[in-house]
Design a protein around this motif. Structure first.
Motif, short mmCIF file in Angstrom:
data_model
loop_
_atom_site.label_atom_id
_atom_site.label_comp_id
_atom_site.label_asym_id
_atom_site.label_seq_id
_atom_site.Cartn_x
_atom_site.Cartn_y
_atom_site.Cartn_z
N LEU A 15 17.29 74.22 96.51
CA LEU A 15 18.38 73.28 96.25
C LEU A 15 19.67 73.97 95.85
O LEU A 15 20.75 73.40 95.98
N GLY A 16 19.57 75.16 95.35
CA GLY A 16 20.73 75.93 94.91
C GLY A 16 20.31 77.38 94.74
O GLY A 16 19.22 77.76 95.15
N ASP A 17 21.17 78.17 94.12
CA ASP A 17 20.85 79.58 93.94
C ASP A 17 19.58 79.78 93.12
O ASP A 17 18.80 80.68 93.39
N ASP A 18 19.36 78.94 92.13
CA ASP A 18 18.22 79.12 91.22
C ASP A 18 17.36 77.87 91.09
O ASP A 18 16.58 77.77 90.15
N GLU A 19 17.48 76.91 92.00
CA GLU A 19 16.72 75.67 91.90
C GLU A 19 15.88 75.46 93.15
O GLU A 19 16.35 75.64 94.26
N TYR A 20 14.62 75.06 92.92
CA TYR A 20 13.69 74.82 94.01
C TYR A 20 12.97 73.50 93.76
O TYR A 20 12.90 73.02 92.63
N ARG A 21 12.39 72.95 94.83
CA ARG A 21 11.62 71.72 94.69
C ARG A 21 10.44 71.79 95.66
O ARG A 21 10.60 72.09 96.84
N VAL A 22 9.26 71.47 95.13
CA VAL A 22 8.06 71.34 95.95
C VAL A 22 7.77 69.85 96.05
O VAL A 22 7.70 69.16 95.03
N THR A 23 7.65 69.33 97.28
CA THR A 23 7.34 67.93 97.50
C THR A 23 6.05 67.84 98.30
O THR A 23 5.94 68.46 99.36
N MET A 24 5.10 67.09 97.76
CA MET A 24 3.80 66.92 98.43
C MET A 24 3.60 65.46 98.81
O MET A 24 3.86 64.57 98.00
N ALA A 25 3.16 65.23 100.04
CA ALA A 25 2.86 63.88 100.51
C ALA A 25 1.42 63.56 100.14
O ALA A 25 0.48 64.10 100.71
N VAL A 26 1.27 62.71 99.14
CA VAL A 26 -0.06 62.36 98.63
C VAL A 26 -0.28 60.85 98.76
O VAL A 26 -0.56 60.16 97.78
N ALA A 27 -0.18 60.36 100.00
CA ALA A 27 -0.34 58.93 100.27
C ALA A 27 -1.72 58.47 99.83
O ALA A 27 -2.72 59.14 100.05
N GLY A 28 -1.76 57.32 99.20
CA GLY A 28 -3.01 56.74 98.77
C GLY A 28 -3.42 57.12 97.36
O GLY A 28 -4.30 56.49 96.77
N PHE A 29 -2.81 58.13 96.79
CA PHE A 29 -3.12 58.55 95.43
C PHE A 29 -2.18 57.86 94.45
O PHE A 29 -1.03 57.58 94.77
N SER A 30 -2.68 57.62 93.25
CA SER A 30 -1.82 57.14 92.17
C SER A 30 -1.50 58.34 91.27
O SER A 30 -2.15 59.39 91.36
N ALA A 31 -0.52 58.18 90.41
CA ALA A 31 -0.14 59.27 89.50
C ALA A 31 -1.30 59.66 88.59
O ALA A 31 -1.43 60.83 88.22
N ASP A 32 -2.17 58.72 88.26
CA ASP A 32 -3.32 59.00 87.39
C ASP A 32 -4.35 59.90 88.06
O ASP A 32 -5.15 60.53 87.39
N GLU A 33 -4.36 59.92 89.39
CA GLU A 33 -5.34 60.72 90.12
C GLU A 33 -4.85 62.13 90.43
O GLU A 33 -5.55 62.91 91.07
#
Length: 159
Positions: A42-60
């Motif tokens: 995202l910038g010189d010192d910023e990163y982001r990992v995005t995972m597609a976890v369809a069907g899962f809830s945050a609790d899982e």
């Protein structure tokens, strides 16, 4: 399957043992494809990992950082047997995906929205690891002061 020999690179480099072990482990293991993910800068010192976890809830989902290894785990809960599927294309199986982080990378937080797990990372380089200009002096370099005391290197070796 062909294997890649990293030995010639190891002979001409110093201090990269961890990197070579990581590369060899990656080459030896079968590639994982589930769940799909993106790694963005995202910038010189910023990163982001995005995972597609369809069907899962945050609790899982679990996100754990231990010894510079970021581990994302998904635990599929028991399905309701009353539903009958004619086609099941949305995978909801247990998974564990790991990301090895550099010493200077910190996990800032994680969020979950619309079936996407997002993990924010930031690189913080300490002063002693930042590039610095070394002045070139005429003659031999001066003895440096050791961190353990006031004696110079020359005084320590003479003792």
């Amino acid at each position: 399957m062909r294997s890649l020999d990293l030995t010639p690179l190891m002979r001409s480099s110093v201090g990269f043992d961890d990197l070579f072990r990581l590369a060899e482990a990656r080459l030896d293991s079968a590639s994982q494809s589930y769940p799909p993910y993106n790694i963005e800068k995202l910038g010189d010192d910023e990163y982001r990992v995005t995972m597609a976890v369809a069907g899962f809830s945050a609790d899982e989902l679990d996100v754990v950082l231990e010894d510079r290894v970021l581990t994302v785990t998904g635990r599929a809960t028991e399905e309701d047997d009353s539903r009958t599927f004619l086609h099941r294309g949305i995978a909801k199986r247990a998974f564990e995906r790991t990301f090895r982080l550099a010493e200077t990378v910190e996990v800032k937080g994680a969020g979950f929205e619309n079936g996407l797990l997002t993990i924010s990372l930031e690189r913080r380089v300490p002063e002693h690891m930042k590039p610095r200009q070394i002045t070139i002096e005429k003659g031999s370099p001066k003895a440096s002061v050791l961190a353990s005391g006031d004696k110079t290197v020359a005084e320590k070796t003479a003792a």
